[in-house]
Design a protein around this motif. Structure first.
Motif, mmCIF file in Angstrom:
data_model
loop_
_atom_site.group_PDB
_atom_site.id
_atom_site.type_symbol
_atom_site.label_atom_id
_atom_site.label_comp_id
_atom_site.label_asym_id
_atom_site.label_seq_id
_atom_site.Cartn_x
_atom_site.Cartn_y
_atom_site.Cartn_z
ATOM 1 N N ALA A 1 -53.575 -8.247 -10.220
ATOM 2 C CA ALA A 1 -54.548 -7.164 -10.363
ATOM 3 C C ALA A 1 -55.419 -7.158 -9.118
ATOM 4 O O ALA A 1 -55.500 -8.152 -8.398
ATOM 5 N N ASN A 2 -56.051 -6.015 -8.865
ATOM 6 C CA ASN A 2 -56.876 -5.937 -7.653
ATOM 7 C C ASN A 2 -58.249 -6.567 -7.847
ATOM 8 O O ASN A 2 -59.053 -6.607 -6.942
ATOM 9 N N GLU A 3 -58.542 -7.048 -9.073
ATOM 10 C CA GLU A 3 -59.780 -7.782 -9.332
ATOM 11 C C GLU A 3 -59.418 -9.088 -10.028
ATOM 12 O O GLU A 3 -58.628 -9.070 -10.975
ATOM 13 N N PRO A 4 -59.977 -10.214 -9.583
ATOM 14 C CA PRO A 4 -59.669 -11.497 -10.235
ATOM 15 C C PRO A 4 -59.955 -11.477 -11.728
ATOM 16 O O PRO A 4 -59.204 -12.049 -12.514
ATOM 17 N N ILE A 5 -61.028 -10.783 -12.115
ATOM 18 C CA ILE A 5 -61.408 -10.763 -13.533
ATOM 19 C C ILE A 5 -60.316 -10.111 -14.380
ATOM 20 O O ILE A 5 -60.037 -10.527 -15.506
ATOM 21 N N LEU A 6 -59.646 -9.088 -13.816
ATOM 22 C CA LEU A 6 -58.570 -8.422 -14.556
ATOM 23 C C LEU A 6 -57.334 -9.307 -14.653
ATOM 24 O O LEU A 6 -56.644 -9.320 -15.674
ATOM 25 N N SER A 7 -57.046 -10.050 -13.581
ATOM 26 C CA SER A 7 -55.919 -10.992 -13.620
ATOM 27 C C SER A 7 -56.123 -12.020 -14.728
ATOM 28 O O SER A 7 -55.206 -12.328 -15.493
ATOM 29 N N VAL A 8 -57.343 -12.551 -14.805
ATOM 30 C CA VAL A 8 -57.654 -13.555 -15.833
ATOM 31 C C VAL A 8 -57.625 -12.918 -17.227
ATOM 32 O O VAL A 8 -57.142 -13.523 -18.191
ATOM 33 N N PHE A 9 -58.133 -11.706 -17.339
ATOM 34 C CA PHE A 9 -58.104 -11.003 -18.628
ATOM 35 C C PHE A 9 -56.669 -10.859 -19.125
ATOM 36 O O PHE A 9 -56.359 -11.153 -20.281
ATOM 37 N N MET A 10 -55.769 -10.426 -18.232
ATOM 38 C CA MET A 10 -54.357 -10.255 -18.609
ATOM 39 C C MET A 10 -53.736 -11.603 -19.000
ATOM 40 O O MET A 10 -52.998 -11.700 -19.986
ATOM 41 N N LEU B 1 -63.029 6.754 -39.005
ATOM 42 C CA LEU B 1 -63.210 7.317 -37.667
ATOM 43 C C LEU B 1 -64.098 6.427 -36.802
ATOM 44 O O LEU B 1 -64.424 6.783 -35.672
ATOM 45 N N LEU B 2 -64.488 5.271 -37.330
ATOM 46 C CA LEU B 2 -65.230 4.297 -36.533
ATOM 47 C C LEU B 2 -64.303 3.744 -35.453
ATOM 48 O O LEU B 2 -63.078 3.831 -35.571
ATOM 49 N N PRO B 3 -64.862 3.159 -34.393
ATOM 50 C CA PRO B 3 -63.987 2.567 -33.359
ATOM 51 C C PRO B 3 -63.032 1.546 -33.980
ATOM 52 O O PRO B 3 -63.418 0.795 -34.873
ATOM 53 N N GLN B 4 -61.801 1.543 -33.497
ATOM 54 C CA GLN B 4 -60.831 0.548 -33.955
ATOM 55 C C GLN B 4 -60.935 -0.665 -33.031
ATOM 56 O O GLN B 4 -60.313 -0.717 -31.979
ATOM 57 N N TYR B 5 -61.760 -1.640 -33.434
ATOM 58 C CA TYR B 5 -61.956 -2.858 -32.638
ATOM 59 C C TYR B 5 -60.770 -3.793 -32.855
ATOM 60 O O TYR B 5 -60.429 -4.128 -33.990
ATOM 61 N N LEU B 6 -60.154 -4.241 -31.750
ATOM 62 C CA LEU B 6 -58.887 -4.979 -31.843
ATOM 63 C C LEU B 6 -58.931 -6.367 -31.212
ATOM 64 O O LEU B 6 -57.998 -7.152 -31.393
ATOM 65 N N GLY B 7 -59.970 -6.687 -30.462
ATOM 66 C CA GLY B 7 -60.068 -8.003 -29.835
ATOM 67 C C GLY B 7 -61.358 -8.113 -29.054
ATOM 68 O O GLY B 7 -61.849 -7.105 -28.521
ATOM 69 N N MET B 8 -61.919 -9.333 -28.971
ATOM 70 C CA MET B 8 -63.186 -9.529 -28.251
ATOM 71 C C MET B 8 -63.097 -10.842 -27.470
ATOM 72 O O MET B 8 -62.698 -11.875 -28.030
ATOM 73 N N TYR B 9 -63.484 -10.808 -26.181
ATOM 74 C CA TYR B 9 -63.222 -11.938 -25.285
ATOM 75 C C TYR B 9 -64.394 -12.198 -24.345
ATOM 76 O O TYR B 9 -65.157 -11.288 -24.001
ATOM 77 N N ARG B 10 -64.470 -13.467 -23.923
ATOM 78 C CA ARG B 10 -65.362 -13.844 -22.824
ATOM 79 C C ARG B 10 -64.503 -14.452 -21.730
ATOM 80 O O ARG B 10 -63.707 -15.357 -21.982
ATOM 81 N N ILE B 11 -64.645 -13.916 -20.522
ATOM 82 C CA ILE B 11 -63.900 -14.419 -19.363
ATOM 83 C C ILE B 11 -64.905 -15.022 -18.384
ATOM 84 O O ILE B 11 -65.912 -14.390 -18.068
#
Length: 404
Positions: free
Chosen positions: A31-40, A172-182
């Motif tokens: 990814a072009n950002e380290p944070i996105l690489s770690v997220f994936m 119709l509330l948001p469909q929350y599917l995952g929550m993370y700290r990187i």
């Protein structure tokens, strides 16, 4: 007498064999950002870990406080792809796995959507300052949160999960599917993954953010410069927009909205919006004809079709390399309650959902209401900041008039 050494007893010269070293295939998360690489990397890791966990018959209070955490110190990572040191924390893994199941999202699909190609940053010009990304297939939205919002999410989950179970995912509330700290280079980032309201292949031609209030509720000049500006309540009224879905569909929609808003009111939540996307079938056909005139050769018989006669499902042939393959159509349409066709004459499709449901009516909002009252007078009907009961009534009244 000397003993002759036979030729067979001489040491043999072995031919050199070239052995090819087999390296284990490692999935790269570029990814072009380290944070996105770690997220994936984190999504891939956490979903793989969950696949070995037995599904409990029912969730316990401890599951809403649980988390999984991993710290990685690996100097073998190519720094162009991945930082050498990072941490990934997943909050309430069993709760979110259960929510994904309730919303019809398969864990393998979830992982592939978020890791096959890097998420794409999208417009984040809202007042909250949050950053937004969408998965490469547009199925999911990743939103950055603050540490305070993570705390609010924990409190919200305790009421939200049983509500989703009770409603069989019909909300119709948001469909929350995952929550993370990187954590990368000692900096912490918080993210929540949600279903994208506009995940359909159909083009959104107009977009509204509606709260039912009229003070400072129009799109700014800067917003109007965008290709797809987000219009607000006053714009909706001036443009004389109506969501024409018919009496029966309206009753079902208003019933769902009323139940959702009732939950938010009980949790002292306000400042939420109804996000509305409009797909214009007539305009889509004109755009398709223009495209046909430009690209007349080499068209596949299995190309996407935007047939959208009201009351019928349109066809959608998934590309062969889609991570969901043949299951994509089932996942999208059998559980999708965001899209509502208009009455036949109108030839529109509406994508509707409630967003931004983490603002509680606390001291800050009470102070904001007092300040706005001084500025605009005591017309609480027009001011967006008011107590949850007033907010809910005004919100539902506005939607009741907007939908026919």
């Amino acid at each position: 007498m000397e003993k002759k050494i036979s030729s067979t007893s001489q040491p043999r010269i072995l031919k050199k064999k070239h052995f090819r070293v087999k390296h284990q295939k490692v999935k790269l998360f570029r990814a072009n950002e380290p944070i996105l690489s770690v997220f994936m990397w984190g999504i891939n890791h956490t979903i793989n870990e969950l696949s070995h966990v037995n599904i409990p018959v029912m969730l316990l209070p401890d599951d809403f406080r649980a988390y999984s955490k991993i710290k990685v110190d690996n100097h073998l990572f190519n720094k162009e792809n991945m930082p050498s040191h990072f941490k990934v924390k997943e909050y309430c893994p069993l709760v979110f796995r259960n929510l994904r199941e309730r919303f019809g999202v398969d864990d393998v699909d979830y992982r592939e959507s978020l890791t096959r190609s890097q998420p794409i940053q999208i417009d984040s010009s809202g007042k909250s300052g949050a950053q937004f990304y969408q998965s490469y297939d547009r199925f999911f939205i990743i939103k950055s949160l603050t540490s305070e919002e993570i705390e609010r999410m924990h409190a919200f989950l305790k009421q939200y999960h049983p509500y989703v179970v009770e409603r069989h995912g019909k909300t119709l509330l948001p469909q929350y599917l995952g929550m993370y700290r990187i954590t990368v280079e000692s900096v912490q980032y918080y993210f929540v993954v949600m279903r994208n309201v506009f995940s359909s292949h159909l083009t959104i031609h107009k977009k509204f953010d509606l709260k039912g209030s009229t003070v400072d509720r129009e799109a700014s000049e800067k917003e109007l410069e965008k290709n797809l500006p987000t219009f607000k309540d006053n714009d909706f009224i001036k443009q004389k927009v109506k969501l024409d879905i018919g009496k029966e569909a309206k009753n079902k929609l208003m019933n769902t909205l009323s139940n959702d808003v009732d939950l938010l009111t009980r949790l002292h939540i306000m400042d939420y919006s109804l996000l509305v996307g409009v797909h214009d079938c007539v305009r889509a056909e004109e755009e398709a004809l223009q495209g046909d005139n430009i690209l007349t050769a080499g068209r596949s018989e299995n190309s996407e079709s935007e047939e959208c006669d009201s009351g019928e499902r349109w066809t959608y042939n998934t590309p062969p390399d889609s991570p969901r393959g043949a299951q994509y159509k089932e996942v999208v349409y059998e559980v999708d309650i965001y899209d509502i066709p208009s009455i036949e004459e109108k030839r529109e499709i509406y994508f509707i959902a409630i967003i931004d449901v983490l603002t509680q009516y606390g001291v800050k909002k009470q102070a904001a209401k007092a300040a706005k009252t001084v500025k605009y007078g005591s017309n609480v009907d027009g001011i967006s900041t008011c107590d949850p009961e007033q907010y809910a009534k005004r919100f539902l009244d506005f939607m009741d008039k907007a939908i026919e």
